[in-house]
Write an enzyme that holds these catalytic residues in place. Structure first.
Site: not given
Lengths: 346, 346
Positions: B43-44, B79, B185, B226, B236-237
């Site tokens: 991930r990332g 994704r 995370q 992201d 982003n998250k």
């Protein structure tokens, strides 16, 4: 969730085991009650006040006046932030000292006083639900954090009682329930109560509240309180202040629902409210399993302070208090204090 | 955390097992790579782009050009939110088509292209760390969310690389790490990376970010991205937008650290960015154990959008981009696009 059993013990629905298991624990001593409050077997500002009151009455009956007096002192400091706990203990102590001086039957007087506290909470919750439901717009979506339902007050609840009442009146579209880390009172308890009441709801992570506001999924925020200072600053579950800032940023009303027993005339403002910091393991472990690397330092404040300036209104049993909150609070808290001293219901 | 092994397979450090276990998984097929990306074993945003690039090179070598082409298409849509994935797949495809037309050895050309992507990420991360560290005030306390370290980019990291560099320069007092629900995370990966690097840090619940800001514990917020739209809106998250609102409310600078591969010239603004909604069980279960009552409805957006107006600056390999971000982005993204078309490094 707080019951007296026939054999004179106190039975508490163990909120740690919900929603998976309806497990009751029995309290026979002050130490057991303090432990149950500290471990959050019973939680919610009004509920711990009521549990403490019944414990003091129980100890008076089983162990005598002297033990009841020291139980009241021990219980008052079991947790620092919610003022209802100290308030209930002080009220029980006042009754104890009054009766002891008069030669009355202390145990039965204390049992009546505990009942009075519980009954007043029922009446307060009902009044809060009625006044608060008017604030929910027709078809409204309500965002909330933690658990402020029956489990939290022993009666109908505060912020969640507003949601239930708005649902009964057909004006509630949905409750968005924040899971409420670290102990997940939203995910475990509020969803459980809403499901039992048939209220439409969705569960989300606390960090998703902001995007829910930005996407227009929230019409109002309702939260409970653990202590309200004289100036209207509100201590409540960690994450509440985040919601207040988000509500202000998005132009969404932010309401606090709490009984007068949560108002603390002795606290001038939020800076004077002690914030409980709880064990690191609440954050770094889940169900005994480590989440973070061993020895990770954790900061785990259980509550935060929302400044009065971010509060749209406080809903209490006397109705809806609007800014300036300090003035509105002085009015109702003063009259509550007078009626209590006169022996009436607060 | 992304390695090619001698037998021609791809090895990924399984991020789901951290911090408890350093488990590696082997990828031999496109399906396995897609599954690893979807399940967040890797991930990332930059890291999944690099993993995809190496997978495409691997498939070209093992199965041929046609299979590599279809692998690139499958991987690109594994994704939806992080643009680096589609960017890396398009870049590999462009190289594939160019070589296939020229009759070159496609497999070795794709292996070089994947290496180039990984090497450029190393250079970008280094440049971001250097430029970003200047933004951390001496003795600064930095707040971050999710994981943006080596695990997230395959190199040094983005926002977390800034923290590491500031620490090396002796100007960082502490990193406050948000646990980052639902998949933790922050608690699992960022704490692990910071502990290995000897950087002082504390872990807190996402909902405690607000009170940390109010108490003056935060001097700057650094997050990854992201996808960054042409106008500077940042995906982003989930929780990032909350931090941006909180930072603005408290007068704290809010910085985004991301390589140019995260900038998407095809996306005009945040409304055009698809936000992945992930499985309800990520929220309602923990380690296979139910948290919420059965059948509880969950809303689980994995990302949120921070509007450009709340971003103090974006740190990329070309330096610090200040508002107006649309103009600054047009300048660097245009030059990056030109140098890429000319065959140079982005």
């Amino acid at each position: 969730p707080i019951e007296r059993s026939q054999d004179g013990t106190l039975r508490l629905l163990d909120q740690r085991a919900l929603p998976h298991q309806e497990r009751w624990i029995e309290v026979r001593t002050a130490e057991e009650a303090v432990a149950a409050i500290r471990a959050l077997a019973v939680r919610g500002a009004p509920a711990i006040g009521i549990a403490a009151a019944y414990t003091i009455a129980l100890i008076a009956e089983r162990e005598g006046v002297e033990q009841a007096r020291s139980a009241a002192h021990a219980l008052a400091s079991a947790r620092p932030t919610a003022v209802n706990l100290g308030w209930a203990c002080r009220r029980m102590l006042a009754r104890l000292e009054a009766c002891a001086g008069d030669g009355q039957d202390v145990a039965s007087a204390l049992a009546s006083e505990a009942d009075a506290i519980a009954h007043e909470q029922h009446a307060a919750d009902r009044a809060i639900a009625t006044a608060g439901a008017e604030l929910v717009p027709p078809g409204g979506r309500l965002l909330t954090i933690c658990n402020t339902g029956a489990l939290a007050t022993g009666a109908e609840g505060t912020a969640l009682a507003v949601a239930l009442e708005a649902h009964r009146r057909g004006r509630l579209a949905e409750v968005l329930v924040l899971e409420t880390r670290p102990l997940l009172q939203g995910a475990r308890l509020t969803t459980w109560e809403l499901a039992r009441a048939g209220v439409p709801h969705r569960l989300l992570c606390d960090s998703a509240a902001a995007t829910a506001c930005a996407r227009g999924l929230v019409d109002c925020v309702f939260v409970g309180a653990d202590r309200i200072a004289r100036n209207g600053d509100v201590a409540n579950k960690i994450g509440t202040y985040m919601l207040a800032v988000l509500a202000r940023h998005h132009g969404i009303p932010f309401y606090v629902a709490a009984p007068l027993s949560t108002f603390d005339p002795a606290t001038p403002d939020g800076r004077s409210i002690p914030i409980e910091e709880r064990a690191p393991a609440e954050v770094s472990e889940f169900a005994g399993q480590a989440i973070a690397p061993a020895r990770t330092k954790v900061w785990n404040p259980a509550f935060d302070i929302t400044p009065a300036a971010l509060v749209s209104a406080i809903v209490c049993e006397r109705g809806v208090l609007r800014p300036p909150l300090a003035t509105a609070i002085a009015r109702v808290a003063g009259s509550a204090e007078r009626s209590r001293r006169a022996g009436g219901a607060a």
